[in-house]
Design an enzyme around this catalytic site. Structure first.
Site, PDB file in Angstrom:
ATOM      1  N   SER A  86      65.866  46.127  39.821  1.00 13.38           N
ATOM      2  CA  SER A  86      64.707  47.371  40.483  1.00 13.38           C
ATOM      3  C   SER A  86      64.655  48.530  39.671  1.00 13.38           C
ATOM      4  O   SER A  86      64.724  48.729  38.517  1.00 13.38           O
ATOM      5  CB  SER A  86      64.711  47.345  41.913  1.00 13.38           C
TER       6      SER A  86
ATOM      7  N   HIS B 159      61.159  40.054  45.669  1.00 13.87           N
ATOM      8  CA  HIS B 159      61.743  41.138  44.827  1.00 13.87           C
ATOM      9  C   HIS B 159      63.428  41.009  45.224  1.00 13.87           C
ATOM     10  O   HIS B 159      64.060  41.417  44.213  1.00 13.87           O
ATOM     11  CB  HIS B 159      61.168  42.422  45.203  1.00 13.87           C
TER      12      HIS B 159
ATOM     13  N   ASP C  77      58.042  37.963  43.025  1.00 11.54           N
ATOM     14  CA  ASP C  77      58.034  39.474  43.215  1.00 11.54           C
ATOM     15  C   ASP C  77      56.557  39.970  43.444  1.00 11.54           C
ATOM     16  O   ASP C  77      55.728  39.760  42.685  1.00 11.54           O
ATOM     17  CB  ASP C  77      58.673  40.227  42.014  1.00 11.54           C
TER      18      ASP C  77
END
Length: 341
Positions: free
Chosen positions: A133, A315, A286
């Site tokens: 991320s 995600h 995601d």
């Protein structure tokens, strides 16, 4: 229990000039060090932190038989500015606390991290910069800013910029928080609990995929219902400072590895500037760091391997240790990157 010693440290940078011309007063970078630097100063691994997390969140990636072995490497986990560990709205100089905290960029974070490595580790060679991320965004920023120092880059469920739909998603969760009547433009007298709960509940719908909920995969996390999972997200966000959340969210929204004095906004040139062998590993489901965006970026990097992380966990597939099967896939891909396979 892990068989290694993790030591929390702080790098004090004094008054740190930011990209926007402001100065972050008494800047502190808190980081975790695991393992020792060798005599050649060429065994560093850097694992930047992700949104909403701190250094402890990356610990599931560390240890043999995986590739990030503290017996071989000196592993550094630097905390994002704004995350409550490094200098943040909640702990900054009194004149910069709360809503007075200045805007911070990816560039600011990585330049500060590099200064820490120069001063505390003799400018050692970094064998790998890797993250999930926002950690992956920082890894890519490292790759194009300091290509001579970084030997490998891994970006897990991340992209080199905040693409438009990603930006809009963040606007939604931000609105959920700031609609709380107790928000008071960040000058709240007590924590805006209703806004934090709404932030967490809205975020949960984006963090996982449609298949995750359809297949009731939340039960693998110990939750017997969707409501139990949502309550967990509420409780988790109630423990965080609202200004901290929005400060790092702002860093994310501004995210663009070319938006700095080195690359002057030339995004494709910045991608080409990541010359180290790189792993680009987006999650197949995601919803905001999309595989399509990551694939586009990988095509413009000279030595990037695009490898899809096939998972129904959205995600959160990339979250260290969240789903053992996904974490194993990530560690296998990192092993191949380290071996040059």
């Amino acid at each position: 229990m892990p068989g290694y010693q993790a030591v929390e440290k702080e790098f004090h940078a004094g008054d740190f000039p930011l990209q926007n011309g402001e100065v972050l007063k008494n800047a502190r970078l808190r980081y975790l060090q695991i393992g020792q630097m060798n005599a050649q100063r060429d065994n560093l691994i850097v694992l930047p932190t992700y949104y909403g997390g701190t250094h402890s969140g990356n610990l599931p990636l560390i240890g043999a038989p995986g590739p990030i072995d503290p017996e071989r490497y000196c592993i550094l986990i630097p905390n994002l500015l704004g995350n409550g560990q490094s200098t943040s709205p909640s702990n900054a100089h009194e004149s910069q606390r709360g809503p007075e905290f200045p805007s911070v960029t990816l560039y600011d974070n990585v330049v500060l991290q590099q200064q820490m490595i120069e001063k505390c580790f003799g400018g050692g060679t970094i064998q790998l910069v890797a993250g999930w991320s926002m950690g992956g965004m920082q890894a890519l920023q490292w790759g194009c800013l300091f290509p001579q120092q970084v030997k490998r880059v891994a970006s897990i469920c991340a992209t080199a910029r905040c693409w438009p739909h990603n930006y809009v998603f963040l606007e939604g969760v931000k609105a959920a928080l700031t609609c709380d009547s107790g928000w008071l433009q960040g000058r709240y007298l007590s924590s805006p609990t209703a806004g934090l709960e709404a932030f967490g509940r809205v975020y949960a719908g984006w963090a996982y995929s449609q298949a995750f909920f359809r297949k009731a995969l939340y039960k693998q996390m110990g939750f017997d219902s969707i409501e139990a999972l949502l309550q967990y997200w509420e409780d988790d966000h109630l423990e965080q400072d609202a200004n901290n959340l929005l400060s790092t969210l702002n860093t994310w929204q501004q995210g663009d590895i070319s938006a700095n004095p080195v690359w002057k906004g030339d995004f494709h040139a910045a991608l080409k500037g990541i010359t180290a062998p790189s792993l680009i590993m987006p999650g197949s489901t995601d919803l905001y760091f999309t595989a399509e965006d990551a694939r586009y970026e990988a095509r413009h990097m000279p030595d990037a391997r695009f490898q899809l992380l096939e998972s129904d966990w959205g995600h959160c597939a990339g979250a260290p240790g969240r789903n053992p099967t996904d974490t194993e896939s990530i560690l296998n891909a990192l092993t191949n990157l380290m071996r040059g396979a």
